[in-house]
Scaffold this motif. Sequence first.
Motif, PDB file in Angstrom:
ATOM      1  N   ARG A 197      23.276  94.964  67.293  1.00 26.96           N
ATOM      2  CA  ARG A 197      22.852  94.321  68.541  1.00 26.96           C
ATOM      3  C   ARG A 197      21.357  94.443  68.736  1.00 26.96           C
ATOM      4  NH1 ARG A 197      26.162  95.972  73.723  1.00 26.96           N
ATOM      5  NH2 ARG A 197      24.009  95.975  74.330  1.00 26.96           N
ATOM      6  N   PHE A 198      20.814  93.441  69.409  1.00 28.38           N
ATOM      7  CA  PHE A 198      19.474  93.553  69.958  1.00 28.38           C
ATOM      8  C   PHE A 198      19.670  94.127  71.351  1.00 28.38           C
ATOM      9  CE2 PHE A 198      18.970  90.095  66.859  1.00 28.38           C
ATOM     10  CZ  PHE A 198      17.880  90.566  66.140  1.00 28.38           C
ATOM     11  N   GLU A 199      18.910  95.156  71.703  1.00 31.93           N
ATOM     12  CA  GLU A 199      19.139  95.899  72.939  1.00 31.93           C
ATOM     13  C   GLU A 199      17.997  95.729  73.933  1.00 31.93           C
ATOM     14  OE1 GLU A 199      21.670  98.211  73.516  1.00 31.93           O
ATOM     15  OE2 GLU A 199      22.635  98.184  71.557  1.00 31.93           O
ATOM     16  N   HIS A 200      18.333  95.262  75.115  1.00 33.13           N
ATOM     17  CA  HIS A 200      17.404  95.227  76.234  1.00 33.13           C
ATOM     18  C   HIS A 200      18.227  95.196  77.512  1.00 33.13           C
ATOM     19  CE1 HIS A 200      14.323  94.060  79.067  1.00 33.13           C
ATOM     20  NE2 HIS A 200      13.489  94.582  78.195  1.00 33.13           N
ATOM     21  N   PRO A 201      17.804  95.933  78.540  1.00 29.27           N
ATOM     22  CA  PRO A 201      18.621  95.972  79.762  1.00 29.27           C
ATOM     23  C   PRO A 201      18.714  94.642  80.496  1.00 29.27           C
ATOM     24  CG  PRO A 201      16.610  97.271  80.034  1.00 29.27           C
ATOM     25  CD  PRO A 201      16.657  96.821  78.606  1.00 29.27           C
ATOM     26  N   ASN A 202      17.745  93.749  80.301  1.00 30.49           N
ATOM     27  CA  ASN A 202      17.790  92.434  80.948  1.00 30.49           C
ATOM     28  C   ASN A 202      18.129  91.388  79.901  1.00 30.49           C
ATOM     29  OD1 ASN A 202      16.835  93.630  83.340  1.00 30.49           O
ATOM     30  ND2 ASN A 202      14.753  93.457  82.611  1.00 30.49           N
ATOM     31  N   ASP A 203      19.177  90.627  80.138  1.00 29.76           N
ATOM     32  CA  ASP A 203      19.587  89.615  79.172  1.00 29.76           C
ATOM     33  C   ASP A 203      19.642  88.265  79.862  1.00 29.76           C
ATOM     34  OD1 ASP A 203      20.450  88.582  76.756  1.00 29.76           O
ATOM     35  OD2 ASP A 203      22.556  88.850  77.265  1.00 29.76           O
ATOM     36  N   PRO A 204      18.857  87.298  79.469  1.00 27.52           N
ATOM     37  CA  PRO A 204      17.918  87.386  78.358  1.00 27.52           C
ATOM     38  C   PRO A 204      16.612  88.068  78.781  1.00 27.52           C
ATOM     39  CG  PRO A 204      17.810  85.180  79.264  1.00 27.52           C
ATOM     40  CD  PRO A 204      18.881  85.939  80.036  1.00 27.52           C
ATOM     41  N   TYR A 205      15.914  88.589  77.787  1.00 23.64           N
ATOM     42  CA  TYR A 205      14.612  89.201  78.005  1.00 23.64           C
ATOM     43  C   TYR A 205      13.630  88.115  78.423  1.00 23.64           C
ATOM     44  CZ  TYR A 205      10.267  91.674  77.023  1.00 23.64           C
ATOM     45  OH  TYR A 205       9.030  92.241  77.122  1.00 23.64           O
ATOM     46  N   GLU A 206      12.801  88.375  79.436  1.00 22.64           N
ATOM     47  CA  GLU A 206      11.799  87.395  79.887  1.00 22.64           C
ATOM     48  C   GLU A 206      10.406  87.954  79.672  1.00 22.64           C
ATOM     49  OE1 GLU A 206      12.166  85.566  83.695  1.00 22.64           O
ATOM     50  OE2 GLU A 206      14.323  85.249  83.455  1.00 22.64           O
ATOM     51  N   VAL A 207       9.506  87.065  79.249  1.00 17.70           N
ATOM     52  CA  VAL A 207       8.127  87.456  78.980  1.00 17.70           C
ATOM     53  C   VAL A 207       7.218  86.283  79.344  1.00 17.70           C
ATOM     54  CG1 VAL A 207       8.268  86.722  76.560  1.00 17.70           C
ATOM     55  CG2 VAL A 207       6.596  88.430  77.211  1.00 17.70           C
ATOM     56  N   PRO A 208       6.024  86.542  79.897  1.00 22.41           N
ATOM     57  CA  PRO A 208       5.109  85.439  80.179  1.00 22.41           C
ATOM     58  C   PRO A 208       4.431  84.928  78.900  1.00 22.41           C
ATOM     59  CG  PRO A 208       4.219  87.509  81.023  1.00 22.41           C
ATOM     60  CD  PRO A 208       5.566  87.807  80.449  1.00 22.41           C
ATOM     61  N   VAL A 209       3.997  83.676  78.932  1.00 20.32           N
ATOM     62  CA  VAL A 209       3.256  83.088  77.811  1.00 20.32           C
ATOM     63  C   VAL A 209       2.099  84.005  77.428  1.00 20.32           C
ATOM     64  CG1 VAL A 209       1.707  81.186  77.201  1.00 20.32           C
ATOM     65  CG2 VAL A 209       3.850  80.692  78.353  1.00 20.32           C
ATOM     66  N   GLY A 210       1.927  84.200  76.132  1.00 21.11           N
ATOM     67  CA  GLY A 210       0.812  84.990  75.624  1.00 21.11           C
ATOM     68  C   GLY A 210       1.023  86.487  75.613  1.00 21.11           C
ATOM     69  N   GLU A 211       2.150  86.947  76.101  1.00 22.67           N
ATOM     70  CA  GLU A 211       2.458  88.385  76.106  1.00 22.67           C
ATOM     71  C   GLU A 211       3.249  88.725  74.843  1.00 22.67           C
ATOM     72  OE1 GLU A 211       2.397  92.201  77.768  1.00 22.67           O
ATOM     73  OE2 GLU A 211       1.503  90.413  78.643  1.00 22.67           O
ATOM     74  N   PRO A 212       2.781  89.685  74.049  1.00 16.69           N
ATOM     75  CA  PRO A 212       3.517  90.005  72.817  1.00 16.69           C
ATOM     76  C   PRO A 212       4.875  90.635  73.107  1.00 16.69           C
ATOM     77  CG  PRO A 212       1.654  91.489  73.084  1.00 16.69           C
ATOM     78  CD  PRO A 212       1.578  90.484  74.206  1.00 16.69           C
ATOM     79  N   ILE A 213       5.811  90.373  72.207  1.00 21.58           N
ATOM     80  CA  ILE A 213       7.128  91.001  72.240  1.00 21.58           C
ATOM     81  C   ILE A 213       7.193  91.917  71.024  1.00 21.58           C
ATOM     82  CG2 ILE A 213       9.628  90.663  72.168  1.00 21.58           C
ATOM     83  CD1 ILE A 213       9.089  87.761  73.136  1.00 21.58           C
ATOM     84  N   VAL A 214       7.609  93.153  71.241  1.00 20.51           N
ATOM     85  CA  VAL A 214       7.733  94.110  70.137  1.00 20.51           C
ATOM     86  C   VAL A 214       9.195  94.514  70.009  1.00 20.51           C
ATOM     87  CG1 VAL A 214       7.061  96.370  69.248  1.00 20.51           C
ATOM     88  CG2 VAL A 214       5.389  94.987  70.513  1.00 20.51           C
ATOM     89  N   TRP A 215       9.752  94.285  68.814  1.00 20.65           N
ATOM     90  CA  TRP A 215      11.089  94.749  68.475  1.00 20.65           C
ATOM     91  C   TRP A 215      10.942  96.031  67.685  1.00 20.65           C
ATOM     92  CZ3 TRP A 215       9.752  89.647  68.504  1.00 20.65           C
ATOM     93  CH2 TRP A 215      10.620  88.736  69.115  1.00 20.65           C
ATOM     94  N   LYS A 216      11.843  96.982  67.903  1.00 20.26           N
ATOM     95  CA  LYS A 216      11.843  98.220  67.123  1.00 20.26           C
ATOM     96  C   LYS A 216      13.255  98.482  66.624  1.00 20.26           C
ATOM     97  CE  LYS A 216      10.503 103.036  66.985  1.00 20.26           C
ATOM     98  NZ  LYS A 216       9.791 104.113  67.675  1.00 20.26           N
TER      99      LYS A 216
END
Length: 142
Positions: free
Chosen positions: A41-60
Motif C-alpha cells: 500500500r501507499f500510506e497517507h492519512p488523507n486519501d487522496p493526498y492533496e498538494v498545491p502546484v509546484g510543491e514536491p511530493i516525497v515517497w519513502k
Amino acid sequence: MHRRAFLSTAATALTLSVAGCTSSGQPDENTDFDIGMSANRFEHPNDPYEVPVGEPIVWKNTGGRTHTVTAYDADIPEGAAYFASGAFESEQEARDAWMGDLGGSIAPGETFEYTPEVPGEYTYFCVPHEPGGMIATFVVTE
C-alpha cells in the motif's frame, strides 16, 4: 507462584520487543516524506493526498519490500510531466525496465520525489505490487 512471575516477565518482554514493529508507515508532522510505502500500500492519512502546484511530493519506502512509483500514462492531467522512479518517460518503459532488471526500484528506506506543475488528479502504482492493489491517487490544486 514462580509460573506467574515467569509469564508476567515473558509477556512484558514480548510487548517491548514488538512495540516498534507496528508502525503503519504513514507520515506525520515529524517525518521527512509525504507518502509511505508499506508491504502492498501507499500510506497517507488523507486519501487522496492533496498538494498545491509546484510543491514536491516525497515517497519513502517504509516497508521491507522493494517498490516503484509509476504513473499511469492515461491517468495524469493533459500537459503534466510523466513521472516514475527510475526517471522513465512512459509507463511501458517503466514496466519493461522493472521486468528487465528491476529498474526504478526504491529499496527500503529510500525515497523518490516528484514536483507536479499541472493541477488535476494523478493515478500511480507500484509495478511489482499492482496486481495486489498497490495503486493510489493524488490531487494537485492551484
